[in-house]
Write an enzyme that holds these catalytic residues in place. Structure first.
Site, short mmCIF file in Angstrom:
data_model
loop_
_atom_site.label_atom_id
_atom_site.label_comp_id
_atom_site.label_asym_id
_atom_site.label_seq_id
_atom_site.Cartn_x
_atom_site.Cartn_y
_atom_site.Cartn_z
N ASN A 7 0.87 -1.18 0.00
CA ASN A 7 0.00 0.00 0.00
C ASN A 7 0.90 1.23 0.00
O ASN A 7 1.48 1.57 1.02
CB ASN A 7 -0.90 -0.03 1.24
CG ASN A 7 -1.79 1.21 1.32
OD1 ASN A 7 -1.81 2.03 0.42
ND2 ASN A 7 -2.53 1.34 2.43
N TRP A 8 1.01 1.85 -1.16
CA TRP A 8 1.92 2.99 -1.28
C TRP A 8 1.32 4.29 -0.72
O TRP A 8 1.99 5.33 -0.73
CB TRP A 8 2.32 3.20 -2.76
CG TRP A 8 3.31 2.20 -3.26
CD1 TRP A 8 3.88 1.17 -2.55
CD2 TRP A 8 3.87 2.12 -4.59
NE1 TRP A 8 4.75 0.47 -3.36
CE2 TRP A 8 4.77 1.03 -4.61
CE3 TRP A 8 3.69 2.87 -5.76
CZ2 TRP A 8 5.48 0.68 -5.75
CZ3 TRP A 8 4.39 2.51 -6.90
CH2 TRP A 8 5.29 1.43 -6.90
N LYS A 9 0.06 4.21 -0.31
CA LYS A 9 -0.62 5.39 0.27
C LYS A 9 -0.37 6.64 -0.59
O LYS A 9 -0.33 6.53 -1.81
CB LYS A 9 -0.16 5.58 1.73
CG LYS A 9 -0.37 4.31 2.57
CD LYS A 9 -0.22 4.53 4.04
CE LYS A 9 -0.43 3.20 4.76
NZ LYS A 9 -0.38 3.32 6.21
N HIS A 17 -9.72 1.05 4.68
CA HIS A 17 -8.45 1.25 5.40
C HIS A 17 -8.70 2.16 6.60
O HIS A 17 -9.53 3.07 6.54
CB HIS A 17 -7.41 1.86 4.46
CG HIS A 17 -6.04 1.84 5.05
ND1 HIS A 17 -5.62 2.78 5.95
CD2 HIS A 17 -5.01 0.96 4.91
CE1 HIS A 17 -4.37 2.48 6.33
NE2 HIS A 17 -3.99 1.39 5.71
N GLU A 33 -7.14 4.58 7.67
CA GLU A 33 -7.00 6.02 7.37
C GLU A 33 -8.25 6.56 6.69
O GLU A 33 -8.62 7.72 6.88
CB GLU A 33 -5.73 6.23 6.51
CG GLU A 33 -4.48 6.07 7.36
CD GLU A 33 -3.29 5.42 6.67
OE1 GLU A 33 -3.22 5.43 5.43
OE2 GLU A 33 -2.41 4.89 7.40
N GLU A 44 -5.49 -4.88 10.48
CA GLU A 44 -4.51 -3.82 10.71
C GLU A 44 -4.88 -3.07 11.99
O GLU A 44 -5.70 -2.13 11.95
CB GLU A 44 -4.50 -2.83 9.54
CG GLU A 44 -4.14 -3.45 8.21
CD GLU A 44 -3.55 -2.43 7.23
OE1 GLU A 44 -2.43 -2.66 6.77
OE2 GLU A 44 -4.19 -1.40 6.97
N GLY A 79 2.20 2.48 11.00
CA GLY A 79 3.11 3.62 10.87
C GLY A 79 3.92 3.93 12.10
O GLY A 79 4.54 4.99 12.20
N SER A 100 3.20 -1.85 10.47
CA SER A 100 4.64 -1.88 10.73
C SER A 100 5.31 -3.21 10.39
O SER A 100 6.23 -3.64 11.08
CB SER A 100 4.93 -1.48 12.18
OG SER A 100 4.50 -0.16 12.41
#
Ligand code: 13P
Length: 244
Positions: free
Chosen positions: A9-11, A95, A97, A164, A170, A201
């Site tokens: 996941n390159w966000k 997700h 976020e 997650e 992170g 992580s």
């Protein structure tokens, strides 16, 4: 046997040049891993160029989100059909976020999962509790609610779940082995035959140990997926643990 899946996941990272260079590197460096499904989820704007690069590779493409309507006046949104048309086979949905920064609700996530499946995109449904919820002993209730709500009445054969824990994302510190094992076992009891990835992580140093957990069927990797070397090492460690 359960499928093994490792997704990047390159966000909201990279510019076009870096995304292209990284994809080219990954295409070359990761081409020997044929028994693990590899997925890269870049920003929407890099999907099209990456799709031509990765077409002739073992790396599949995924979106990081979608909107649950087919089309219309939804400025700034991206539909399932659009993702499909630029070569996506997967899409991350729900997700943390999206849930926490952009206030996505369980009902939105349910609609997104259904829309993804309607367009033959495989949803990677993210679930996980916050630190507060864990401290209040609500982690299992929260995760169960997220699963039931998102997957009610859905054909599970195309679904992937990623556990997650929000507090591990992170931070550089993954959830410990026992926590991951307990939650993955809990989720696999709710969802027969659905691959369950761990995210939060994941890095080369902890991927072997996490992968020794039977109910960990892969990883969803953020930070450590931005560099080919560390992403490759994670895949190698994962494979080693599953083969040992
Ligand atoms: P990190 O690997 O940077 O913790 O991110 C995990 C994640 O959110 C993947 O979706």
């Amino acid at each position: 046997m359960m499928r093994n899946i490792i997704a990047a996941n390159w966000k909201m990272h990279f510019d076009l040049d870096t995304a292209i260079q990284t994809a080219l590197q990954m295409k070359e460096e990761l081409n020997g891993f044929n028994d693990v499904e590899l997925i890269v989820c870049p920003s929407f704007v890099f999907l099209h160029p990456l799709s031509s690069i990765l077409r002739s590779s073992n790396i599949k493409l995924g979106g990081q989100n979608l909107y649950f309507e087919d089309k219309g006046a939804f400025t700034g949104e991206v539909s399932a059909g659009m993702l499909k048309s630029v070569g996506c086979e997967y899409v991350i949905i729900g997700h943390s976020e999206r849930r926490h920064i952009f206030s996505e609700k369980d009902i939105d996530i349910q609609k997104k999962v259904r829309k993804a499946l309607e367009y033959n995109l495989k949803p990677i449904l993210c679930i996980g509790e916050t630190l507060k919820q864990r401290k209040e002993n609500k982690a299992f209730d929260v995760v169960e609610r997220q699963i039931v709500s998102a997957l009610d009445g859905v054909d599970l054969s195309k679904v992937i779940v990623a556990y997650e824990p929000v507090w591990a994302i992170g931070t550089g510190v993954a959830a410990d082995r026992q926590t991951v094992e307990e939650m993955h076992n809990f989720v696999s009891n709710l969802l027969d035959d659905v691959p369950i990835l761990y995210g939060g992580s994941v890095k080369p140093e902890n991927s072997y140990e996490l992968a020794t957990i039977n109910s960990v069927n892969g990883f969803l990797v953020g930070t450590a997926s931005l560099k080919t070397d560390s992403f490759k090492k994670i895949i190698e460690e994962f494979k080693k643990a599953k083969e040992d």
